[in-house]
Every structure is written in structure tokens, then in C-alpha cells.
Design an enzyme around this catalytic site. Sequence first.
Site, PDB file in Angstrom:
ATOM      1  N   HIS A   1      38.405  34.910  74.628  1.00 17.97           N
ATOM      2  CA  HIS A   1      37.481  35.956  75.289  1.00 17.97           C
ATOM      3  C   HIS A   1      36.458  36.448  74.301  1.00 17.97           C
ATOM      4  O   HIS A   1      35.035  36.346  74.709  1.00 17.97           O
ATOM      5  CB  HIS A   1      38.045  37.214  75.826  1.00 17.97           C
ATOM      6  CG  HIS A   1      37.172  38.031  76.506  1.00 17.97           C
ATOM      7  ND1 HIS A   1      36.790  37.831  77.431  1.00 17.97           N
ATOM      8  CD2 HIS A   1      36.894  39.446  76.142  1.00 17.97           C
ATOM      9  CE1 HIS A   1      35.870  38.985  78.105  1.00 17.97           C
ATOM     10  NE2 HIS A   1      36.257  40.043  77.013  1.00 17.97           N
TER      11      HIS A   1
ATOM     12  N   ASP B   1      39.356  48.123  73.848  1.00 13.15           N
ATOM     13  CA  ASP B   1      38.276  47.567  74.730  1.00 13.15           C
ATOM     14  C   ASP B   1      36.901  48.316  74.398  1.00 13.15           C
ATOM     15  O   ASP B   1      37.168  49.478  74.208  1.00 13.15           O
ATOM     16  CB  ASP B   1      38.514  48.007  76.199  1.00 13.15           C
ATOM     17  CG  ASP B   1      37.531  47.052  77.177  1.00 13.15           C
ATOM     18  OD1 ASP B   1      36.719  46.301  76.380  1.00 13.15           O
ATOM     19  OD2 ASP B   1      38.013  46.965  78.292  1.00 13.15           O
TER      20      ASP B   1
END
Length: 340
Positions: free
Chosen positions: A221, A149
Site C-alpha cells: 500500500h 493511519d
Amino acid sequence: MSAEAAESQGVLGPLTRAAVFLVVRVDAGAEQIAKDLLADLPGLQRTVGFRSLDGGLTCVAGVSSAAWDRIYGVPRPAELHELPVFDGDRHTSVTTQADLLFHLRAGRMDLCFELETLIMDRLRGAVTVVDEVSGFRYFDARDLLGFVDGTENPTGASAARAVLVDDDGPFDGGSYVVVQKYLHDLAAWNALSTEEQELVIGRRKLSDVELPDADKPADSHLALTVIADEDGNELAILRDNMPFGRPAHDEFGTYFIGYAKSPSVIERMLENMFVGSPPGNHDRILDFSTPRTGALFYVPTADFLEDPPAPPQPVQDSPDTATADPSSLGIGSLRRSARS
């Protein structure tokens, strides 16, 4: 004041092993208590941080649109407003009533704990806690879905250009920040194969390599959260997301926090995710991750916190001053819908 001249609160600090996200509402009549605490916050951070010089303790405070006028009474930053609700065909974001954000970061949780304790000692009885989340760095900066992330975070001068306001106005050197607390359905997520998960995210799980455009689904995403300007230049934000959870309670989540010089960049990402681009093409990650909170704040410089400008003195109306029609001051809907 230029972005270079103003002392940042530490928005551009490096990623850390531990973090606390504290969101509160200021009770009516307690505005001066909150203002005094914010003024003393840089000093409290130094007090705790000096006890561990290599601990990397920082604390970034943000003020919401609802609280700005109450606490400071001066013109608010140009783009400070309530975070819109993004209402798609299948998923809807959440906007939380919130006044203050405290984003505490350090290499050790005890430093965050100590500073949060000092903050709450000052605010106890003056605020209502909206949310408190303790985050941790998970292995090699992965979220609980198993993917790295923050890969695309800008660094150095690029980070400053992406994050710090630099419009030659009174709020130069500050930043905007959006927070959202997401809970994951790990049972449903882990029922997917690794290859299916990679198509949802748009990256390889093990190597963190972005999928080729030809293989990357339009509802992944990554495809929906890459934002570009009219010239095709990618607009970056600075993420410092943290995993959190309580396995005994089946609670697994990611606390999203994104800093940007303009909140419009993050809002475009959220609109793409929830409403879709084009509308209806929502982010597949929302089928497994549900938002529970959401708020937008402005992050003043440390100089502003420690020495805020005095509010202007009220001007007494003359007998000839016309009274504005209250109905003309209504605020339009903040909801952005695929059905509007």
C-alpha cells in the site's frame, strides 16, 4: 481572493475522537433549500460548538460536480468533476451518485449528532441520503486492520500548501475532497501473520516504522500511494480516515477521506491502487478491503457558503446565433482501465 484571506471551513482542523460522514443527493426542485442550508451551516456549527467550547466541533461541506451548476449556477471550480472509475485486472473502484458531503468532527460524538440533527431538520424532504457513517478514533489512531493511519499527514504551513487552492482565482482557499467507504474482510486479514500484514502495508505494525525500500514489496500500500511530481518531490494530501463498524453484523471498515489542492493527486493514488503501477501491480490491501462508495467534491470557503456570488443573468440569443450541435457536447468516458 488569496487562500490566506478566505476563511476555510476547517479543513485543516486537528484529528478528533469522533466523526460523522453524511452524503446526500439533492432532490429535483430543492436546490434553493440546499443552498440556504449551506449558507447557514457556519452559523449552525457555531451555535452547537458554543455549547462545548473545548469540543472542537467542525463541519466541512463539499459540493459535487453534478450539484454545482444546480445549486450555484456560476462557473465551477477548475478541477471539479465526477470521480473516475478505476478498473484494474482484479479490482474496480466505485463512483457514487452524490451531491453534498458533510464531514462533521468533534472530540465527542454528541456534538456531531446534534449538528447533524440540525442539518437534517433543514434538509429532510429535500434530499435523499446516500450514506451515513459514524466513525471513531481507534486506540492510537489505528485502523481496524491494526495499523496506524495517517502517519504521513502534513502539518502547519505544509498542510495549507498541500490542501488549499492557491491559483489566484475565484476559488482560492477552497479544497477538493475524495471519500470512499471500504469494508474489510477481517477473517482473511487476521489469517495472515504479522509479518505478512506488514508486507501488505509497507510498515511495521507495532512501531509504525516504514519498511526499508529493499524490504518493501512493489505492491504494498505504501509503495503505491506515495506520489511525486516530475522533480521527485512528494505530493501530500491530508487524510482524516476513521474506522467504523457493527460487529454484530460482521461489518468492519475504514472511511477514507482525503483533502488536496488538486484531486489529480488522489486520483493518481487510486489509479496506482486499482489499475497498478505498472498496470497489473495492484495494491495488495484491496485483496482484503473492498470499496462500497466513492465521490469527489469541492469544498468552498466559509465566505463563499455564507455569501455566494449571484449567478450571471442569461443572455438572450440573437436570431443569428448558431445553435451548437448537441452531439458535439458529449462527455468522454471517466473509466480508467488497465485494459484500455
